[in-house]
Every structure is written in C-alpha cells, then in structure tokens.
Design a protein around this motif. Structure first.
Motif, PDB file in Angstrom:
ATOM      1  N   HIS A  86       0.801  -1.760   0.415  1.00 15.57           N
ATOM      2  CA  HIS A  86       0.155   0.144   0.060  1.00 15.57           C
ATOM      3  C   HIS A  86       0.527   1.018   0.352  1.00 15.57           C
ATOM      4  O   HIS A  86       0.532   1.995  -0.510  1.00 15.57           O
ATOM      5  CB  HIS A  86      -0.815  -0.461   1.389  1.00 15.57           C
ATOM      6  CG  HIS A  86      -2.017   1.136   1.590  1.00 15.57           C
ATOM      7  ND1 HIS A  86      -2.718   1.136   1.969  1.00 15.57           N
ATOM      8  CD2 HIS A  86      -2.739   1.925   0.614  1.00 15.57           C
ATOM      9  CE1 HIS A  86      -3.586   1.968   1.731  1.00 15.57           C
ATOM     10  NE2 HIS A  86      -3.615   2.628   1.188  1.00 15.57           N
ATOM     11  N   ALA A  87       1.888   1.391   1.071  1.00 11.69           N
ATOM     12  CA  ALA A  87       2.966   1.903   1.140  1.00 11.69           C
ATOM     13  C   ALA A  87       3.811   2.730  -0.465  1.00 11.69           C
ATOM     14  O   ALA A  87       3.646   3.869  -0.535  1.00 11.69           O
ATOM     15  CB  ALA A  87       3.948   2.265   2.420  1.00 11.69           C
ATOM     16  N   PHE A  88       3.727   1.307  -0.963  1.00 16.83           N
ATOM     17  CA  PHE A  88       4.425   2.107  -2.617  1.00 16.83           C
ATOM     18  C   PHE A  88       3.706   2.202  -2.878  1.00 16.83           C
ATOM     19  O   PHE A  88       4.760   3.332  -4.107  1.00 16.83           O
ATOM     20  CB  PHE A  88       4.523  -0.102  -2.729  1.00 16.83           C
ATOM     21  CG  PHE A  88       6.036   0.135  -4.385  1.00 16.83           C
ATOM     22  CD1 PHE A  88       7.097   0.553  -4.422  1.00 16.83           C
ATOM     23  CD2 PHE A  88       5.442  -0.933  -5.097  1.00 16.83           C
ATOM     24  CE1 PHE A  88       6.794   0.413  -5.469  1.00 16.83           C
ATOM     25  CE2 PHE A  88       4.959  -1.266  -6.217  1.00 16.83           C
ATOM     26  CZ  PHE A  88       6.406  -0.690  -6.853  1.00 16.83           C
ATOM     27  N   VAL A  89       2.360   2.027  -3.148  1.00 12.19           N
ATOM     28  CA  VAL A  89       2.223   2.137  -3.968  1.00 12.19           C
ATOM     29  C   VAL A  89       1.429   3.620  -4.427  1.00 12.19           C
ATOM     30  O   VAL A  89       1.543   4.240  -5.359  1.00 12.19           O
ATOM     31  CB  VAL A  89       0.339   1.058  -4.724  1.00 12.19           C
ATOM     32  CG1 VAL A  89      -0.165   2.429  -5.157  1.00 12.19           C
ATOM     33  CG2 VAL A  89       0.880   0.244  -4.829  1.00 12.19           C
ATOM     34  N   LEU A  90       1.131   4.037  -2.898  1.00 14.84           N
ATOM     35  CA  LEU A  90       1.033   5.344  -2.295  1.00 14.84           C
ATOM     36  C   LEU A  90       1.721   6.474  -2.641  1.00 14.84           C
ATOM     37  O   LEU A  90       2.346   7.088  -3.417  1.00 14.84           O
ATOM     38  CB  LEU A  90       0.787   5.448  -0.971  1.00 14.84           C
ATOM     39  CG  LEU A  90      -0.254   6.285  -0.632  1.00 14.84           C
ATOM     40  CD1 LEU A  90      -1.975   6.801  -1.020  1.00 14.84           C
ATOM     41  CD2 LEU A  90      -0.621   6.849   0.920  1.00 14.84           C
TER      42      LEU A  90
ATOM     43  N   TRP B 260      -0.165   0.615  13.550  1.00 10.38           N
ATOM     44  CA  TRP B 260      -1.192   0.750  12.534  1.00 10.38           C
ATOM     45  C   TRP B 260      -2.685   1.227  12.068  1.00 10.38           C
ATOM     46  O   TRP B 260      -3.068   1.770  11.373  1.00 10.38           O
ATOM     47  CB  TRP B 260      -1.290  -0.764  11.877  1.00 10.38           C
ATOM     48  CG  TRP B 260      -0.046  -1.739  11.542  1.00 10.38           C
ATOM     49  CD1 TRP B 260       1.168  -0.609  11.715  1.00 10.38           C
ATOM     50  CD2 TRP B 260      -0.119  -2.564  11.291  1.00 10.38           C
ATOM     51  NE1 TRP B 260       2.892  -1.566  10.963  1.00 10.38           N
ATOM     52  CE2 TRP B 260       1.580  -3.152  11.221  1.00 10.38           C
ATOM     53  CE3 TRP B 260      -1.211  -3.803  10.737  1.00 10.38           C
ATOM     54  CZ2 TRP B 260       2.023  -4.141  11.195  1.00 10.38           C
ATOM     55  CZ3 TRP B 260      -0.448  -4.889  10.851  1.00 10.38           C
ATOM     56  CH2 TRP B 260       1.684  -5.601  10.738  1.00 10.38           C
ATOM     57  N   GLY B 261      -2.982   1.011  13.258  1.00 12.54           N
ATOM     58  CA  GLY B 261      -4.749   1.805  13.890  1.00 12.54           C
ATOM     59  C   GLY B 261      -4.355   3.126  14.009  1.00 12.54           C
ATOM     60  O   GLY B 261      -5.948   3.446  13.700  1.00 12.54           O
ATOM     61  N   THR B 262      -3.741   3.463  14.344  1.00 11.32           N
ATOM     62  CA  THR B 262      -3.363   5.068  15.289  1.00 11.32           C
ATOM     63  C   THR B 262      -2.592   6.066  14.309  1.00 11.32           C
ATOM     64  O   THR B 262      -2.962   6.578  13.517  1.00 11.32           O
ATOM     65  CB  THR B 262      -3.294   5.178  16.314  1.00 11.32           C
ATOM     66  OG1 THR B 262      -1.835   4.223  16.823  1.00 11.32           O
ATOM     67  CG2 THR B 262      -3.587   4.137  17.219  1.00 11.32           C
ATOM     68  N   VAL B 263      -0.937   6.421  14.581  1.00  9.29           N
ATOM     69  CA  VAL B 263      -0.235   7.161  13.839  1.00  9.29           C
ATOM     70  C   VAL B 263      -0.397   6.580  12.736  1.00  9.29           C
ATOM     71  O   VAL B 263       0.804   7.579  11.927  1.00  9.29           O
ATOM     72  CB  VAL B 263       1.042   7.680  15.120  1.00  9.29           C
ATOM     73  CG1 VAL B 263       0.402   8.405  16.483  1.00  9.29           C
ATOM     74  CG2 VAL B 263       0.997   6.173  16.103  1.00  9.29           C
TER      75      VAL B 263
ATOM     76  N   PHE C 290      -2.564   4.812   6.774  1.00 11.95           N
ATOM     77  CA  PHE C 290      -2.009   5.714   5.852  1.00 11.95           C
ATOM     78  C   PHE C 290      -3.279   6.526   5.536  1.00 11.95           C
ATOM     79  O   PHE C 290      -4.569   6.685   5.845  1.00 11.95           O
ATOM     80  CB  PHE C 290      -2.579   4.963   4.844  1.00 11.95           C
ATOM     81  CG  PHE C 290      -1.313   4.015   4.561  1.00 11.95           C
ATOM     82  CD1 PHE C 290       0.168   4.975   5.107  1.00 11.95           C
ATOM     83  CD2 PHE C 290      -1.346   2.752   4.704  1.00 11.95           C
ATOM     84  CE1 PHE C 290       0.865   3.707   4.598  1.00 11.95           C
ATOM     85  CE2 PHE C 290       0.220   1.839   4.351  1.00 11.95           C
ATOM     86  CZ  PHE C 290       1.045   2.624   4.607  1.00 11.95           C
ATOM     87  N   GLY C 291      -3.052   8.307   5.303  1.00 14.26           N
ATOM     88  CA  GLY C 291      -3.974   9.123   5.507  1.00 14.26           C
ATOM     89  C   GLY C 291      -4.628   9.600   6.345  1.00 14.26           C
ATOM     90  O   GLY C 291      -6.315   9.940   6.601  1.00 14.26           O
TER      91      GLY C 291
END
Lengths: 368, 571
Positions: free
Chosen positions: A46-50, B51-54, B57-58
C-alpha cells in the motif's frame, strides 16, 4: 530402589499442563504472526503504491517516506528501485546508490540498477565506473523488452563515450549498434555518429545496408554522400547527393553538398580521361585558387614577406602560356607550387582562417 | 493386576525426579519459550495499534496529535485502575520482585504491562518496549516458578532468568540481555544461574526469530576506522553523551518530584500533556514518536544531515522526559539508544565536514553514539559496549565504542551519584540494592585483618617445651608436616605427660590455609569451627605469614567486644 517423592508427581502434572499451555499459545502465536506478516506486506505494498502515485504527482519527498515505510517491512527489489529512482530525482545520489547496490547484492545481473548506477557515476565524473555499469546494464537482465532496453543502454554508453572523447570505444559500440539495430532510423543514426567519429568506411557500409532494403531513403542517400565525400570518392558522393536531391529537392544541405562535390569534380585535375589541355587548365585553376586563398588570408606585410618567394613563383607560372607538348611537367609544376602555397597559407594564416574547402579536398586528393 | 500400572506410574515419576539444578535448567528453556512467545505477541499488538492510530495511511495531521494523547490516557487508566502492579518502567519492578518479594512478581503485572505498554507505545508515545519486556519475562518466570513450587532461593534466581529472556526477545540480542541482567539485576551469580539465564535468553531469541524472522534490529552498514585522529571525535561523543545523560537523570528527578507533588485530580493531566507534546513534535519530526527504531536505522544509513540528527536527539530527550515523568507506561531503553544515536551522528556529521583529517561518515558515529547515552543513564558500561558490538557485528567498532562509552560512564558517575534505576526506585519509595554501588564497594580481605605470626611448635617437640611456649597464651600452631598446621590449645597439651612427644599425644587435625588476597567473607566461612587459620603466601605456601581469628575479622569490620560479656560494644 528410591521411592518417588509426592512433589515429583505434582511437578510432572504442572509440566504437562505447562507444555499443553505452551502448545496452545504457540498455535495462537503462529496464527497471529501469520496475520501480522501478511498485514505488514499488504501495508508495505500500500505504501509503495501510494508512494508511486505521489512520485507521479511530483511530491517526491513524501513518496520517499512511503517507500521507506515499505522498505522497513521488506526489501523487495521493486521498492528499492522505486526508492532509488525517487532519490535520484531529488539529487540524493549517495543514498540512491546504497539502495541500488543492495539490489545488485542479491541480483548482480539486474540491468536497470546497473544503468542507474552508471548515470550516477557519470554525474560523479567517475568515468571508468560508469563504463563498467553501462556494460553490465547492456548485458544484464531486463524484466521486459530486453533487446530494446539493452540497445538503449548501448546508445547511452556510446553517447557517453563520444562525450568523453573515447572515440575508439565509441566506434566499437556504434558498430554493434549498427548490427543490432532493428529500425532504419537507428542504423542511420549509428552510421551518422560513425561518420562524426571519422569512420567513413563503416558509416558508408551501414548506409549501403540501409539502401539495400530502402533504396529511396533520402537520409541514407545523403549520409552515403557524406561518407563518400569523407572517403574522397567525389563521383560516388555526387551520385548519392543527386539521388537524394531528386527525392527531396527542398533539402538545401544536400544541395550545398552536391554543389561542393560538383565543384571538386570540376576542379580536380587527376580525374581520369581528361585531355591534357583540360588537365593543365585545371592545374592552373588550382594554383590560382591557392594563390588567392593565401593572399586573402594573409594580407599583412609580414605574411607577404614570408611567402613572397612562393607568391612570385606562382605568378610566374600563371603568366606562362599553354605548353605545346603535353608531357605533364607544366601541370605538375603548377600543382607542386599550389601545394607549396597551401603549406605557406597554413603557416601564415593559422588554423582559424577558413580554408577553401573545395581546394583543400582537391589538394588532399592530389597528395594521395 | 492393579499393582502394575502403579509401578509404571512410579517409574515414570522416578524418571522425573531431577535435581534442583537440572530442574532449573529445564525450566529456563520453558521460561525462554514462554517469554519469547509473549514478547512476539506484545510486539505484534504494539505495531498493530500503531497501524490503526499514528501510522494509519491517510490518518491526517490531527490523528498524529490525537492518538498519543488518547494512548497515554488509556495506558495510565489501565495501570491506575486495573493493573496497579504494572506501574514503572520494568527494571526497578523486577529488582523489587527479586530483592523484596523473594522473586514474586504478580502475573497481573505481566497482563497490565502487556496492554498498557502496547497502547502507549503503539500510539506513538516516546518510550520503548524493552524494559516492559524484561518485566514481563520476569513475571512469566515467576509464575512458572510458583507453579513448580520452587524453593525461595530458586524463586529469587528464576526471575532474572525470565528478565533476560524478555529483554533478549525484545531486543533480539541475547548477549546484551544476559549482560544487562548480570550488571543491573543480579547481585551475584553462579555457574548454574548464568547457565539458566543464557538458556532462557537463547530460547527466547530463537522463538522471536522463528515468528518474526531473522532480520536484525538494525541493518548496520560496514564500519571502519578511517583515521586514528577520529578517536578524539569519538571521545567528544562520549563527553557529550555523558553530560546529556547527567542532565537527563537530574531532569527526571526534578520532573518526577514535581509530578508527585501535584494533586490527585491532576493524575490524567500530565500524561495527556505529555502525549500532546509528543503529537505536536511528531507533526514536524515523526521520527521521535514511539520507540524510534526506524529512525535509528535511517540515521545508520546516512539519511539525515547533522543538524537534523542533533535536533532529533534534543527533541527526543524532551518528549521522553515528559512521557516518563508523566508515568506513561513504557521503557527507557529505546529512547536512550535513539538519543545517543542522533547526538553521536550529529557530532560525526559535523566532524565529517569540519575535522581537518578524514573521518568516517556520520553513520559510524550513530552506531557508537547509541551506547554512550545508554552507558551514562543506566550505568551499565559492559552492556552498552557489547550491545553495540552485538548489533553491529563489527570488531573494528569496539575501540571507539569502548572509548566513548567509558568516558560517558565516568562523567555520569562523577556528576550524578545516583544511577537512573536507583533514582526511579527511590522515587517510588523502594530501597533497592544498587549493583553499581555493590561493584564499587571495597572488599575486605585477609590481609586487612590478619595478625602477625606467633611461634610455631614442631610435632617432634616435647610437651614440656610446648607448655613453656604456651605459658602466656591459650593456644599455638603446631607444624604437622607436609606444610600443614594444626592448632593446639593449652588444655590439650597440659593433660599429656611432660616428657611425651607432641605428635604422640595430640590429635593432628590440619587447618585449612588462607591467603592474604582471600575475602574476609570467604575466610569466615573457612574459619567455621576453627579458632584460628594460618595465612601463607601463594608463592610460598609452606611459610606462615600470619594468623586469622574471629577477633581479627571483627576488628577489621570495626566490631569491638566487651571483654566481660562478649557482646559487641562498638561497630
């Protein structure tokens, strides 16, 4: 026989329970760890694609951070490559090299990282290393369209070699390119570059190869004309230029080259089949052009004083009338004097004064 | 028919009758495996919370500020209301378990540490998972020890075994874990205990690698010493690391004292403020959030300039100080490594630009710096050196690391009398033994207590001659041959015929010999039933150079007895 203590029974029971518990926790942790690894890989991707999408939008710095996130999970070569490319765009070449080297550590034959490292080496003016990486990129493994990519890398190498004055190596690369190139344009490009590197023979061969399949290709005809000119075969050159001009009458450069070839052919006294009078007349014209060229460039008194003897001798020869017997002595005297004047001109006027190109070529042919 | 199964059962039990040492070793492996599994789950939970907090993604900038606050409050609530045994960073609590509660660490501390630290660190608060892992490992060991009904002595020994396992699994460095436990938790160790600790640490690391992979904590690039003059720069890293560690410990003391003096209703305000500070810092410098290992890895790969490295080091000290002083659950290992790494890297980067001779890139200083702040704060010099060695797997680095860490340690010792964990324990109202003080305590030896040699009798002498020698004393040494001595009392000699030869009338019981360098503690154990011990030189063991009696030992310890009643009158 010793009697087992009651504590031993308790301990055995506890141990059995502990191992049972261990098996349960182990199984649970196995599932948890499997989920964790899968999730990490998904997040990395996901990070790579983003990152790639941000890179495309020109947000390089943010993209780098995402690539870094992806790489903190797994060192997949595609992530490393994306990171390296992003860093190169940001001018962080040292860091980019680290990632590229990491890729090559596991896959030394990967072509693209080698090509990027070659570009970095070019940027860092590390020529030897650049050539090395270019070679590895050419012969390395490309994931798609290997031949085309390999050729592109070779083109880049040839350009670099020409730029750094390694003409011999560049010629070798261009010859390979001429052989391997699949398109006519690529062959013409290789032949033209060979011509620029003063390899007219090889260039002419390549142009002829093209003309075998495409006899009306004007670029190849013009190129062949230039190659023949460089080889001193002005008749062939003229023919090629004339053919090219017939196909494309608007090409002023070819037209100029054709006129030059015509002028050489009209001036050259060594042309076969010329009657004595014509040969003598041409030798006089050669002498006259040599004299006027010298006088034009060396107008100062100093030049005149240095070459006065030759100037006087030339004038004397030009004043002579046409000899009756055509044994060639008068013609040779004219040409010998013209050569002397040309040498005097070279010394007196220096390399900066533009020479009479037609005369220069004719004199070169006579000297041969 | 019924007797047979009972017999089989009996033989099975007989087979299970292991000695105490064998049981401990077996239990150590079990502890290592359990601790390893627990730390794997802890690691995963912590990261999943991130992963669920800080790290979502986005998530946006607001999330970066919100989650550390929420995480800090939730973690403090869990400790305060649900698992009070889980408070503290972990090392002090483990020591308290070992020295105060005979190795008892409640399992609720393990559960509480697991959840509170996962939430606090996962949500980005500037603390590390190692010290809690150490505590959890010790808790698991203690629980297993209780289940196996271990003796009090074994229970005391088993908690450090679990601590080593927990730390080894969290840090993926078994040697460092073993050394840290020896340096910081254990006051003394035997071969059996050391074996148990090692077995547990190795088992835990094997489990951790089995589940999380073989990757080291940091991918350390190749290190080399570019120029000998660089050692001066490494020394500067040590000086700065030492000074900063002193500043940090003093600041922790000040902040925690201030925090303790605040009213009860302010309990949740401090962690919220600390979380807010972390979140705000994270908006510009996300590297300082959480344990910060990815940032150390980046610094090790020269991804930051010297100015950013110094800034990161400085900001990390502040946010860690705030988090720790606010009693947010979590450890100090990772922040200490982070701070040292960044400060070291900053100095290295500056040296790379301005030092007149060639120097290594900043990454080398990141690696060396990692141990300096650690050595200064935790006062565990051996651990700090071996940790860097173990992490880097580079032998060349040992010299700069030894220089920098030793300087940092000595500066910290000179300027700050109390070590970090001792200070924190004291703040928590615990009087724990300081391993550092114990190491530094001068030991009393036989040479400090022995008295000059008295006349020695020969076994071929007569009783009469012996009585003449014993006229003004209670007893005398008798050389019994083969370089051995025995002690004769006046009463033993007086009861024999005057013309008899000593060896025929007195039982020869050779005394154990002691040497001047032997500790008084060991000598006292040897003295046991004897009235006096002969002291001889190690190079000339058959030459008597002194005598050691209980009175001599008491005198050396400053005990003077009342002659009449024999009770001590002055110490």
């Amino acid at each position: 026989v010793s009697v087992p203590s009651p504590g031993a029974a308790v301990r055995l029971r506890v141990l059995v329970i502990a191992f049972g518990l261990l098996a349960v926790i182990f199984t649970g942790t196995t599932f948890l760890a499997r989920w964790y690894r899968r999730e990490r890989l998904i997040r990395a991707h996901h990070a790579f694609v983003l990152g790639e999408s941000l890179e495309a939008k020109g947000r390089g710095q943010e993209a780098i951070e995402l690539f870094r996130d992806a790489l903190s999970v797994t060192n997949r070569p595609e992530y490393q490559l994306a990171m390296a490319q992003g860093l190169i765009k940001l001018g962080r070449l040292d860091e980019a090299s680290l990632y590229l080297h990491e890729i090559l550590q596991h896959n030394p034959s990967e072509a693209y990282p080698n090509l990027l490292l070659a570009r970095i080496a070019v940027d860092e003016k590390n020529d030897a290393q650049a050539i090395n990486y270019y070679q590895r990129a050419i012969y390395g493994r490309w994931s798609s369209e290997p031949e085309a990519h390999s050729l592109d890398a070779r083109w880049e190498l040839a350009g670099f070699l020409i730029k750094t004055g390694r003409n011999k190596a560049a010629t070798a690369e261009l010859l390979q390119l001429g052989d391997q190139a699949r398109t006519t344009e690529a062959r013409i490009k290789a032949a033209t570059m060979l011509l620029d590197l003063h390899s007219p023979n090889q260039a002419a061969d390549l142009f002829r190869e093209v003309l075998k399949t495409q006899p009306l290709n004007t670029a190849a005809l013009a190129g062949l004309g230039r190659a023949e000119m460089a080889l001193g075969d002005y008749r062939q050159a003229r023919n090629a230029f004339a053919s090219a001009l017939r196909r494309n009458p608007a090409d002023s450069q070819v037209r100029a080259s054709l006129s030059q070839a015509d002028a050489i052919l009209a001036l050259d006294p060594t042309e076969r089949g010329l009657p004595f009078s014509e040969r003598y007349a041409r030798s006089r014209r050669v002498l006259q052009r040599a004299l006027s060229d010298l006088l034009q460039c060396g107008e100062t008194a100093a030049v005149h004083a240095a070459a006065q003897k030759q100037i006087d001798a030339a004038n004397a020869l030009l004043r002579r009338s046409l000899p009756h017997r055509g044994n060639g002595a008068a013609e040779e005297a004219n040409l010998a004097m013209a050569e002397q004047l040309w040498d005097a001109r070279r010394q007196a006027c220096g390399p900066n004064a533009p020479p009479d190109e037609v005369l220069e070529r004719v004199l070169a042919r006579i000297a041969k | 028919m019924k007797a047979e199964p009972a017999g089989r059962e009996g033989s099975r039990l007989q087979a299970f009758q292991l000695g105490e040492t064998q049981r401990l070793l077996l239990l150590s492996i079990l502890i290592g495996v359990f601790a390893g599994l627990l730390i794997v789950c802890f690691h995963i939970t912590m990261e999943a919370i991130g992963w669920g907090t800080v790290a979502k993604f986005g998530g946006g900038r607001l999330a970066l500020v919100f989650w550390p606050v929420a995480g800090a409050l939730a973690a403090v609530f869990i400790v305060a209301r649900l698992f009070p045994a889980a408070r503290g960073s972990g090392v002090g609590d483990t020591k308290a378990g070992v020295y105060i509660s005979d190795g008892y660490i409640p399992f609720s501390a393990v559960v509480g540490k697991f959840f509170s630290c996962s939430i606090a660190i996962g949500a980005g608060n500037s603390l590390g998972p190692e010290d809690p892992s150490l505590h959890m490992g010790a808790g698991v060991a203690s629980a297993l020890g209780r289940s196996f009904h271990l003796s009090r002595e074994s229970m005391r020994a088993i908690a450090p075994v679990g601590a080593a396992a927990g730390l080894a699994a969290a840090f993926n460095t078994p040697i460092t874990a073993v050394l840290f436990v020896i340096e910081e938790v254990l006051s003394g160790w035997s071969a059996g205990v050391l074996g148990s600790i090692m077995l547990a640490a190795v088992s835990a690391v094997v489990v951790e690698r089995w589940f999380l992979g073989n990757q080291p904590l940091f991918a350390v690039p190749q290190f080399e010493l570019t120029n000998v003059s660089e050692l001066a720069v490494y020394a500067a890293v040590g000086v700065l690391g030492g000074l900063l560690s002193v500043l940090f410990i003093k600041a922790v003391k000040y902040m925690r004292t201030r925090a303790e003096s605040l009213p009860e209703e302010m309990r949740y305000l401090q962690p919220a403020a600390a979380g807010l500070a972390v979140g705000v810092a994270g908006l510009w410098l996300p590297q300082v959030m959480g344990a910060g290992y990815p940032a150390i890895d980046s610094a090790l790969h020269d991804r930051y300039g010297w100015a950013l490295l110094l800034l990161l080091g400085g900001v990390k000290i502040i946010v860690t100080l705030l988090c720790f002083s606010a009693h947010i659950p979590g450890g100090m290992f990772a922040p200490a490594l982070f701070t040292g790494a960044m400060i070291g890297g900053g100095i290295g980067g500056l040296a790379h630009l301005y030092w007149p001779l060639p120097t290594s890139p900043a990454s080398a200083y990141v690696l060396v710096g990692m141990g300096t702040f650690f050595a200064g704060v935790f006062r565990a010099p051996m651990t700090s050196i071996f940790m860097v060695f173990e992490v880097s797997a580079s032998y060349v680095i040992i010299l700069p690391v030894m220089i920098a860490n030793t300087i940092s340690y000595l500066i910290s010792r000179k300027l700050q009398p109390q070590a970090f964990f001792a200070l924190v324990a004291e703040e928590d109202g615990l009087e724990l033994p300081s391993m550092e003080e114990q190491r530094e305590e001068p030991a009393l030896r036989v040479e400090d207590a022995m008295s000059p040699p008295a006349p020695v009798l020969n076994k071929s002498e007569s009783v009469r001659a012996a009585l003449a020698t014993l006229r003004d004393r209670d007893g005398v040494l008798l050389e019994s041959g083969d370089g051995l001595w025995t002690y004769l009392t006046k009463a033993e000699v007086a009861s024999a015929a005057p013309d008899a030869v000593l060896e025929t009338v007195v039982p020869i019981q050779p005394l154990p010999r002691v040497y001047p360098d032997v500790s008084l503690d060991s000598a006292l154990r040897l003295l046991g039933p004897h009235r006096v011990l002969p002291v001889s030189s190690r190079t000339r063991p058959f030459t008597l150079i002194g005598l050691l009696s209980l009175a001599d030992i008491e005198r050396a310890y400053g005990i003077v007895r009342d002659r009449g009643q024999g009770r001590p009158i002055r110490a």
